[in-house]
Design a protein around this motif. Structure first.
Motif, PDB file in Angstrom:
ATOM      1  N   LEU A 164      -4.124   0.849   4.954  1.00  7.58           N
ATOM      2  CA  LEU A 164      -4.294   0.209   3.650  1.00  7.58           C
ATOM      3  C   LEU A 164      -2.964  -0.338   3.144  1.00  7.58           C
ATOM      4  O   LEU A 164      -2.893  -1.441   2.589  1.00  7.58           O
ATOM      5  CB  LEU A 164      -4.870   1.202   2.639  1.00  7.58           C
ATOM      6  CG  LEU A 164      -6.326   1.625   2.843  1.00  7.58           C
ATOM      7  CD1 LEU A 164      -6.740   2.616   1.762  1.00  7.58           C
ATOM      8  CD2 LEU A 164      -7.258   0.424   2.841  1.00  7.58           C
ATOM      9  N   TRP A 165      -1.897   0.438   3.351  1.00  9.85           N
ATOM     10  CA  TRP A 165      -0.561  -0.010   2.929  1.00  9.85           C
ATOM     11  C   TRP A 165      -0.168  -1.268   3.699  1.00  9.85           C
ATOM     12  O   TRP A 165       0.389  -2.207   3.112  1.00  9.85           O
ATOM     13  CB  TRP A 165       0.452   1.097   3.173  1.00  9.85           C
ATOM     14  CG  TRP A 165       1.851   0.688   2.812  1.00  9.85           C
ATOM     15  CD1 TRP A 165       2.736  -0.004   3.587  1.00  9.85           C
ATOM     16  CD2 TRP A 165       2.497   0.911   1.572  1.00  9.85           C
ATOM     17  NE1 TRP A 165       3.901  -0.218   2.907  1.00  9.85           N
ATOM     18  CE2 TRP A 165       3.781   0.338   1.659  1.00  9.85           C
ATOM     19  CE3 TRP A 165       2.120   1.550   0.383  1.00  9.85           C
ATOM     20  CZ2 TRP A 165       4.693   0.378   0.610  1.00  9.85           C
ATOM     21  CZ3 TRP A 165       3.044   1.588  -0.651  1.00  9.85           C
ATOM     22  CH2 TRP A 165       4.305   1.017  -0.535  1.00  9.85           C
ATOM     23  N   MET A 166      -0.423  -1.297   5.005  1.00  8.80           N
ATOM     24  CA  MET A 166      -0.081  -2.470   5.814  1.00  8.80           C
ATOM     25  C   MET A 166      -0.786  -3.722   5.296  1.00  8.80           C
ATOM     26  O   MET A 166      -0.167  -4.778   5.140  1.00  8.80           O
ATOM     27  CB  MET A 166      -0.480  -2.235   7.273  1.00  8.80           C
ATOM     28  CG  MET A 166       0.386  -1.277   8.019  1.00  8.80           C
ATOM     29  SD  MET A 166      -0.261  -1.030   9.697  1.00  8.80           S
ATOM     30  CE  MET A 166       0.970   0.106  10.333  1.00  8.80           C
ATOM     31  N   ILE A 167      -2.088  -3.601   5.060  1.00  6.26           N
ATOM     32  CA  ILE A 167      -2.841  -4.757   4.592  1.00  6.26           C
ATOM     33  C   ILE A 167      -2.302  -5.217   3.243  1.00  6.26           C
ATOM     34  O   ILE A 167      -2.141  -6.417   2.990  1.00  6.26           O
ATOM     35  CB  ILE A 167      -4.341  -4.423   4.493  1.00  6.26           C
ATOM     36  CG1 ILE A 167      -4.903  -4.099   5.886  1.00  6.26           C
ATOM     37  CG2 ILE A 167      -5.117  -5.584   3.871  1.00  6.26           C
ATOM     38  CD1 ILE A 167      -6.330  -3.577   5.869  1.00  6.26           C
ATOM     39  N   HIS A 168      -1.987  -4.260   2.377  1.00 11.04           N
ATOM     40  CA  HIS A 168      -1.483  -4.581   1.050  1.00 11.04           C
ATOM     41  C   HIS A 168      -0.112  -5.243   1.109  1.00 11.04           C
ATOM     42  O   HIS A 168       0.141  -6.224   0.392  1.00 11.04           O
ATOM     43  CB  HIS A 168      -1.402  -3.299   0.213  1.00 11.04           C
ATOM     44  CG  HIS A 168      -0.651  -3.454  -1.071  1.00 11.04           C
ATOM     45  ND1 HIS A 168      -1.164  -4.120  -2.158  1.00 11.04           N
ATOM     46  CD2 HIS A 168       0.595  -3.033  -1.438  1.00 11.04           C
ATOM     47  CE1 HIS A 168      -0.283  -4.102  -3.140  1.00 11.04           C
ATOM     48  NE2 HIS A 168       0.789  -3.451  -2.730  1.00 11.04           N
ATOM     49  N   SER A 169       0.789  -4.744   1.952  1.00 11.69           N
ATOM     50  CA  SER A 169       2.179  -5.196   1.918  1.00 11.69           C
ATOM     51  C   SER A 169       2.490  -6.325   2.883  1.00 11.69           C
ATOM     52  O   SER A 169       3.434  -7.085   2.672  1.00 11.69           O
ATOM     53  CB  SER A 169       3.119  -4.017   2.211  1.00 11.69           C
ATOM     54  OG  SER A 169       2.905  -3.514   3.522  1.00 11.69           O
ATOM     55  N   GLU A 170       1.711  -6.465   3.958  1.00 11.35           N
ATOM     56  CA  GLU A 170       2.032  -7.441   4.991  1.00 11.35           C
ATOM     57  C   GLU A 170       1.235  -8.734   4.912  1.00 11.35           C
ATOM     58  O   GLU A 170       1.671  -9.759   5.431  1.00 11.35           O
ATOM     59  CB  GLU A 170       1.797  -6.817   6.382  1.00 11.35           C
ATOM     60  CG  GLU A 170       2.820  -5.764   6.773  1.00 11.35           C
ATOM     61  CD  GLU A 170       4.202  -6.370   6.990  1.00 11.35           C
ATOM     62  OE1 GLU A 170       4.339  -7.307   7.790  1.00 11.35           O
ATOM     63  OE2 GLU A 170       5.144  -5.910   6.328  1.00 11.35           O
TER      64      GLU A 170
ATOM     65  N   MET B  67       9.515   0.686  -3.843  1.00 14.00           N
ATOM     66  CA  MET B  67      10.593   0.876  -4.787  1.00 14.00           C
ATOM     67  C   MET B  67      10.638  -0.200  -5.868  1.00 14.00           C
ATOM     68  O   MET B  67      11.436  -0.124  -6.788  1.00 14.00           O
ATOM     69  CB  MET B  67      11.937   0.889  -4.038  1.00 14.00           C
ATOM     70  CG  MET B  67      12.088   2.037  -3.052  1.00 14.00           C
ATOM     71  SD  MET B  67      11.906   3.662  -3.816  1.00 14.00           S
ATOM     72  CE  MET B  67      13.398   3.726  -4.803  1.00 14.00           C
ATOM     73  N   GLN B  68       9.779  -1.229  -5.790  1.00 14.35           N
ATOM     74  CA  GLN B  68       9.859  -2.327  -6.739  1.00 14.35           C
ATOM     75  C   GLN B  68       9.678  -1.867  -8.174  1.00 14.35           C
ATOM     76  O   GLN B  68      10.333  -2.364  -9.088  1.00 14.35           O
ATOM     77  CB  GLN B  68       8.800  -3.388  -6.413  1.00 14.35           C
ATOM     78  CG  GLN B  68       8.866  -4.605  -7.324  1.00 14.35           C
ATOM     79  CD  GLN B  68      10.176  -5.331  -7.215  1.00 14.35           C
ATOM     80  OE1 GLN B  68      10.668  -5.549  -6.122  1.00 14.35           O
ATOM     81  NE2 GLN B  68      10.770  -5.672  -8.348  1.00 14.35           N
ATOM     82  N   PHE B  69       8.765  -0.903  -8.377  1.00  7.13           N
ATOM     83  CA  PHE B  69       8.519  -0.458  -9.741  1.00  7.13           C
ATOM     84  C   PHE B  69       9.748   0.166 -10.352  1.00  7.13           C
ATOM     85  O   PHE B  69       9.935   0.162 -11.559  1.00  7.13           O
ATOM     86  CB  PHE B  69       7.366   0.559  -9.766  1.00  7.13           C
ATOM     87  CG  PHE B  69       7.791   1.922  -9.385  1.00  7.13           C
ATOM     88  CD1 PHE B  69       7.943   2.251  -8.062  1.00  7.13           C
ATOM     89  CD2 PHE B  69       8.064   2.864 -10.355  1.00  7.13           C
ATOM     90  CE1 PHE B  69       8.366   3.510  -7.715  1.00  7.13           C
ATOM     91  CE2 PHE B  69       8.479   4.122  -9.989  1.00  7.13           C
ATOM     92  CZ  PHE B  69       8.628   4.448  -8.673  1.00  7.13           C
TER      93      PHE B  69
ATOM     94  N   MET C  42      -3.511   4.364  -4.764  1.00  8.19           N
ATOM     95  CA  MET C  42      -2.365   4.754  -3.941  1.00  8.19           C
ATOM     96  C   MET C  42      -1.053   4.422  -4.640  1.00  8.19           C
ATOM     97  O   MET C  42      -0.144   5.256  -4.728  1.00  8.19           O
ATOM     98  CB  MET C  42      -2.416   4.031  -2.588  1.00  8.19           C
ATOM     99  CG  MET C  42      -3.424   4.568  -1.603  1.00  8.19           C
ATOM    100  SD  MET C  42      -3.545   3.483  -0.137  1.00  8.19           S
ATOM    101  CE  MET C  42      -1.852   3.521   0.474  1.00  8.19           C
ATOM    102  N   MET C  43      -0.948   3.180  -5.123  1.00 14.49           N
ATOM    103  CA  MET C  43       0.273   2.746  -5.789  1.00 14.49           C
ATOM    104  C   MET C  43       0.543   3.574  -7.044  1.00 14.49           C
ATOM    105  O   MET C  43       1.681   3.955  -7.319  1.00 14.49           O
ATOM    106  CB  MET C  43       0.178   1.265  -6.161  1.00 14.49           C
ATOM    107  CG  MET C  43      -0.004   0.306  -5.008  1.00 14.49           C
ATOM    108  SD  MET C  43       1.344   0.393  -3.801  1.00 14.49           S
ATOM    109  CE  MET C  43       0.482   1.231  -2.458  1.00 14.49           C
ATOM    110  N   ALA C  44      -0.506   3.868  -7.805  1.00 12.24           N
ATOM    111  CA  ALA C  44      -0.335   4.641  -9.035  1.00 12.24           C
ATOM    112  C   ALA C  44       0.165   6.052  -8.722  1.00 12.24           C
ATOM    113  O   ALA C  44       1.061   6.569  -9.406  1.00 12.24           O
ATOM    114  CB  ALA C  44      -1.657   4.703  -9.804  1.00 12.24           C
TER     115      ALA C  44
END
Length: 198
Positions: A78-84, A13-15, A153-155
């Motif tokens: 992938l999300w875990m590695i990116h966010s954690e 939700m940051q964006f 993914m983020m895009a």
């Protein structure tokens, strides 16, 4: 709610926060005042929205994160590695297992199978090597291709949420963010108080 769920929510939700200041301000527009619902009768109304939000909204964002190239669990890892992780590119294997097992009730063999598949693709998403901190531990690190997939993914997820909030004014965006953050914080408090896992 553990730190993974909290950080995942905040990252996804940051964006929206970044866009909020650019939305046309229609604060002078007169809008109907929603009816006041007493707290003791609000729960059934919230409950009616739970499954549509969880399965309709949540599933739509998850599909956007996956795209066509990733499986569900690959996208989650992938999300875990990116966010954690501190650097956004690596995480101990045991931490990945802890997080994903607490969320999806997967066993260690299932997690190992997903990680192995991600590391042996034609274009590997991750590498699995001995940790520099401990020879008994394994470190999972994104490959350049894995980092590119995270960006995609983020895009995709940002584009999906842009479509969801299209037409919202600044006040609506800020109000929605405030409400959702309060829900996340409150569930975290309840889960941490010994009053039962939600």
């Amino acid at each position: 709610m553990d730190s993974f769920h909290r950080k995942s929510f905040e990252s996804s939700m940051q964006f929206v926060c970044n866009r909020a200041v650019n939305v046309n301000d229609r604060s002078m527009q007169i809008t109907p005042t929603p009816p006041i619902v007493p707290q003791q009768t609000a729960a059934p109304s919230f409950l009616k929205l739970f499954y549509p939000f969880h399965y309709l909204v949540g599933a739509a964002i998850e599909r956007a994160l996956q795209g066509e190239a990733l499986s569900h669990h690959e996208a989650v890892i992938l999300w875990m590695i990116h966010s954690e992780s501190g650097d956004g590119t690596s995480l101990p294997r045991k931490e990945i297992e802890r997080l994903i097992c607490s969320w999806y009730e997967l066993g260690s063999p299932a997690v190992s199978k997903v990680l192995k598949r991600m590391a042996t693709k034609e274009k590997p998403l991750i590498t699995i090597r001995d940790s520099e901190q401990s020879g008994r531990e394994k470190a999972v690190r994104l490959t350049p291709h894995g980092e590119s997939e995270v960006i995609l993914m983020m895009a995709r997820a940002n584009q999906m949420i842009d479509q969801i909030i299209e037409g919202w004014d600044t006040e609506e965006i800020r109000g929605g963010l405030h409400f959702l953050k309060r829900v996340v914080d409150r569930v975290g408090e309840i889960n941490g108080s010994g009053g039962g896992q939600i």
